[in-house]
Write a protein that holds these residues in place. Structure first.
Motif, PDB file in Angstrom:
ATOM      1  N   GLU A 115       1.071  -1.182   0.096  1.00  0.00           N
ATOM      2  CA  GLU A 115       0.074  -0.024  -0.058  1.00  0.00           C
ATOM      3  C   GLU A 115       0.844   1.342   0.002  1.00  0.00           C
ATOM      4  N   GLY A 116       1.989   1.260   0.782  1.00  0.00           N
ATOM      5  CA  GLY A 116       2.811   2.584   0.853  1.00  0.00           C
ATOM      6  C   GLY A 116       3.404   2.761  -0.552  1.00  0.00           C
ATOM      7  N   TYR A 117       3.684   1.822  -1.378  1.00  0.00           N
ATOM      8  CA  TYR A 117       4.367   1.687  -2.537  1.00  0.00           C
ATOM      9  C   TYR A 117       3.359   2.601  -3.612  1.00  0.00           C
ATOM     10  N   GLN A 118       1.826   2.229  -3.508  1.00  0.00           N
ATOM     11  CA  GLN A 118       0.815   2.813  -4.365  1.00  0.00           C
ATOM     12  C   GLN A 118       1.074   4.451  -4.172  1.00  0.00           C
ATOM     13  N   MET A 119       1.414   5.158  -3.159  1.00  0.00           N
ATOM     14  CA  MET A 119       1.443   6.520  -3.066  1.00  0.00           C
ATOM     15  C   MET A 119       2.478   7.025  -4.064  1.00  0.00           C
ATOM     16  N   CYS A 120       3.561   6.219  -4.543  1.00  0.00           N
ATOM     17  CA  CYS A 120       4.429   6.829  -5.594  1.00  0.00           C
ATOM     18  C   CYS A 120       3.937   7.416  -6.882  1.00  0.00           C
ATOM     19  N   HIS A 121       2.932   6.715  -7.208  1.00  0.00           N
ATOM     20  CA  HIS A 121       2.507   6.735  -8.814  1.00  0.00           C
ATOM     21  C   HIS A 121       2.658   7.952  -9.557  1.00  0.00           C
ATOM     22  N   PHE A 122       2.128   9.316  -8.991  1.00  0.00           N
ATOM     23  CA  PHE A 122       2.166  10.624  -9.661  1.00  0.00           C
ATOM     24  C   PHE A 122       3.354  10.931  -9.810  1.00  0.00           C
ATOM     25  N   THR A 175       4.497   0.262 -17.012  1.00  0.00           N
ATOM     26  CA  THR A 175       6.047  -0.160 -17.562  1.00  0.00           C
ATOM     27  C   THR A 175       6.813   1.247 -16.974  1.00  0.00           C
ATOM     28  N   ILE A 176       6.311   2.327 -17.744  1.00  0.00           N
ATOM     29  CA  ILE A 176       7.087   3.484 -17.265  1.00  0.00           C
ATOM     30  C   ILE A 176       7.473   3.730 -15.612  1.00  0.00           C
ATOM     31  N   LYS A 177       6.567   3.407 -14.870  1.00  0.00           N
ATOM     32  CA  LYS A 177       6.861   3.352 -13.491  1.00  0.00           C
ATOM     33  C   LYS A 177       7.816   2.494 -13.035  1.00  0.00           C
ATOM     34  N   GLN A 178       7.678   1.212 -13.513  1.00  0.00           N
ATOM     35  CA  GLN A 178       8.667   0.078 -13.389  1.00  0.00           C
ATOM     36  C   GLN A 178      10.001   0.636 -13.857  1.00  0.00           C
ATOM     37  N   ARG A 179      10.251   1.207 -14.714  1.00  0.00           N
ATOM     38  CA  ARG A 179      11.455   1.574 -15.376  1.00  0.00           C
ATOM     39  C   ARG A 179      11.730   2.779 -14.533  1.00  0.00           C
ATOM     40  N   LEU A 180      11.282   3.678 -13.976  1.00  0.00           N
ATOM     41  CA  LEU A 180      11.539   4.550 -13.348  1.00  0.00           C
ATOM     42  C   LEU A 180      12.339   4.068 -11.812  1.00  0.00           C
ATOM     43  N   VAL A 181      11.369   3.310 -11.368  1.00  0.00           N
ATOM     44  CA  VAL A 181      11.710   2.570  -9.980  1.00  0.00           C
ATOM     45  C   VAL A 181      12.950   1.820 -10.121  1.00  0.00           C
ATOM     46  N   LYS A 182      13.002   0.996 -11.199  1.00  0.00           N
ATOM     47  CA  LYS A 182      14.286   0.004 -11.242  1.00  0.00           C
ATOM     48  C   LYS A 182      15.548   1.112 -11.578  1.00  0.00           C
ATOM     49  N   LYS A 183      15.281   2.142 -12.300  1.00  0.00           N
ATOM     50  CA  LYS A 183      16.627   2.980 -12.431  1.00  0.00           C
ATOM     51  C   LYS A 183      16.998   3.609 -10.910  1.00  0.00           C
ATOM     52  N   VAL A 184      16.058   3.977 -10.162  1.00  0.00           N
ATOM     53  CA  VAL A 184      16.395   4.571  -9.017  1.00  0.00           C
ATOM     54  C   VAL A 184      16.992   3.407  -8.077  1.00  0.00           C
ATOM     55  N   GLN A 185      16.529   2.170  -8.105  1.00  0.00           N
ATOM     56  CA  GLN A 185      16.902   1.011  -7.215  1.00  0.00           C
ATOM     57  C   GLN A 185      18.461   0.898  -7.796  1.00  0.00           C
ATOM     58  N   PHE A 225      11.686   1.637  -2.778  1.00  0.00           N
ATOM     59  CA  PHE A 225      12.551   0.504  -2.136  1.00  0.00           C
ATOM     60  C   PHE A 225      11.510  -0.494  -1.313  1.00  0.00           C
ATOM     61  N   ALA A 226      10.400  -0.189  -1.316  1.00  0.00           N
ATOM     62  CA  ALA A 226       9.326  -1.400  -0.527  1.00  0.00           C
ATOM     63  C   ALA A 226       9.462  -2.694  -1.256  1.00  0.00           C
ATOM     64  N   PRO A 227       9.693  -2.908  -2.479  1.00  0.00           N
ATOM     65  CA  PRO A 227       9.566  -4.006  -2.942  1.00  0.00           C
ATOM     66  C   PRO A 227      10.990  -5.133  -2.662  1.00  0.00           C
ATOM     67  N   LEU A 228      11.952  -4.242  -2.254  1.00  0.00           N
ATOM     68  CA  LEU A 228      13.161  -5.060  -2.379  1.00  0.00           C
ATOM     69  C   LEU A 228      13.365  -6.028  -0.973  1.00  0.00           C
ATOM     70  N   LEU A 229      14.280  -7.015  -1.211  1.00  0.00           N
ATOM     71  CA  LEU A 229      14.434  -8.148  -0.217  1.00  0.00           C
ATOM     72  C   LEU A 229      14.988  -7.110   0.893  1.00  0.00           C
ATOM     73  N   ASP A 230      14.955  -7.474   2.119  1.00  0.00           N
ATOM     74  CA  ASP A 230      15.313  -6.759   3.490  1.00  0.00           C
ATOM     75  C   ASP A 230      16.845  -6.491   3.319  1.00  0.00           C
ATOM     76  N   GLU A 231      17.610  -7.339   2.644  1.00  0.00           N
ATOM     77  CA  GLU A 231      19.089  -7.192   2.658  1.00  0.00           C
ATOM     78  C   GLU A 231      19.186  -5.933   1.667  1.00  0.00           C
ATOM     79  N   GLN A 232      18.523  -5.744   0.420  1.00  0.00           N
ATOM     80  CA  GLN A 232      18.832  -4.918  -0.480  1.00  0.00           C
ATOM     81  C   GLN A 232      17.914  -3.483  -0.104  1.00  0.00           C
ATOM     82  N   TYR A 233      17.160  -3.647   0.774  1.00  0.00           N
ATOM     83  CA  TYR A 233      16.373  -2.287   1.036  1.00  0.00           C
ATOM     84  C   TYR A 233      17.257  -1.703   2.288  1.00  0.00           C
ATOM     85  N   ASP A 234      18.181  -2.438   3.092  1.00  0.00           N
ATOM     86  CA  ASP A 234      18.874  -1.924   4.001  1.00  0.00           C
ATOM     87  C   ASP A 234      20.119  -1.225   3.381  1.00  0.00           C
TER      88      ASP A 234
END
Length: 270
Positions: free
Chosen positions: A9-16, A180-190, A225-234
């Motif tokens: 749910e928290g991740y949904q806030m990012c959309h716009f 797709t566009i949001k996935q690419r943005l999030v992936k680039k930031v990650q 970063f919410a979808p990341l594994l715990d180690e990746q998130y940290d």
């Protein structure tokens, strides 16, 4: 690939804001500037609206505009002078008034160009957001920015327009048509703080670097970063903290640095 199909749910806030930052910073050829990417990252993906409780988004969008105008060679800081004035004490001046092709950017540029004496970065972020008690300066406010950004993204096929009922009123919303566009943005930031971490802000893509700072200041970065594994998130948050601990004054003097970008960072982090 770090992006997960699981969307808390928290991740949904990012959309716009996410879509807008993608448009603005990450893929200039697609939806072309940091302002739009930042807008995309703050919107709820399926609901299509930004958080009612996040009052940081407005100033974040204005910060994006100032940075993008600087990166496009339209704005710069005045010379620091013999006394070495700080980034936040120096005035923003117009370097070129050539149109950018983006209505919001050109509107902000026109205000900055025509204002004498010049204002500081902090003042411009506040004035463009309408955060002033001076009635003579209220005309600097850029109005309906989120709605205008959303309309632009609808025209580009990134968002769609729907009506949602909120008990006492109907509200126009803008859900993603394609994630797709949001996935690419999030992936680039990650990736920027994981596999492609460079441990040197001077080697960062300037728009990605600005996006990280402004998304964090608007309380939406952790959602990416919410979808990341715990180690990746940290690890991602540890590296973001390293960036946040940087001294903008020192970074702005390094070769290839954009002083106005670091002035905006200083306005949001210091």
């Amino acid at each position: 690939m770090y992006y997960s199909t699981l969307q808390p749910e928290g991740y949904q806030m990012c959309h716009f804001v996410a879509c807008h930052l993608y448009v603005c910073f990450i893929d200039p050829g697609s939806v072309a500037n940091p302002v739009k990417q930042y807008g995309l990252i703050t919107i709820f993906s399926q609901q299509g609206y930004t958080s009612f409780w996040n009052d940081c988004i407005s100033s974040g969008l204005r910060g994006c505009m100032v940075i993008e105008l600087a990166l496009r060679g339209r704005l710069q800081l005045e010379a620091c002078g013999m006394r070495r004035k700080s980034l936040l004490a120096r005035k923003v001046i117009c370097k070129s008034d050539a149109p950018t092709g983006d209505v919001l950017l050109d509107e902000a540029l026109k205000h900055i160009k025509e204002t004498q004496p010049p204002e500081t970065v902090q003042s411009w972020i506040e004035l463009l957001s309408g955060e002033t008690w001076n009635p003579l300066k209220l005309h600097y406010q850029l109005r309906n920015v989120r709605e205008r950004l959303a309309k632009n993204l609808v025209e580009k096929g990134v968002l769609t327009t729907e009506k949602q009922n909120f008990l006492l009123f109907d509200m126009t919303t803008h859900p993603l048509t394609n994630d797709t566009i949001k996935q690419r943005l999030v992936k680039k930031v990650q990736e920027s703080v994981l596999d492609k971490w460079v441990n040197d802000p001077g080697r960062f893509d300037k728009r990605v670097l600005a996006l990280i700072f402004l998304a964090h200041s608007s309380d939406v970065l952790e959602n990416a970063f919410a979808p990341l594994l715990d180690e990746q998130y940290d690890l991602a948050m540890k590296r973001v903290r390293l960036l946040l601990d940087l001294e903008p004054e020192a970074e702005s003097t390094k070769a290839g640095a954009n002083e106005l970008l670091w002035a905006v960072v200083a306005a949001f982090t210091k």
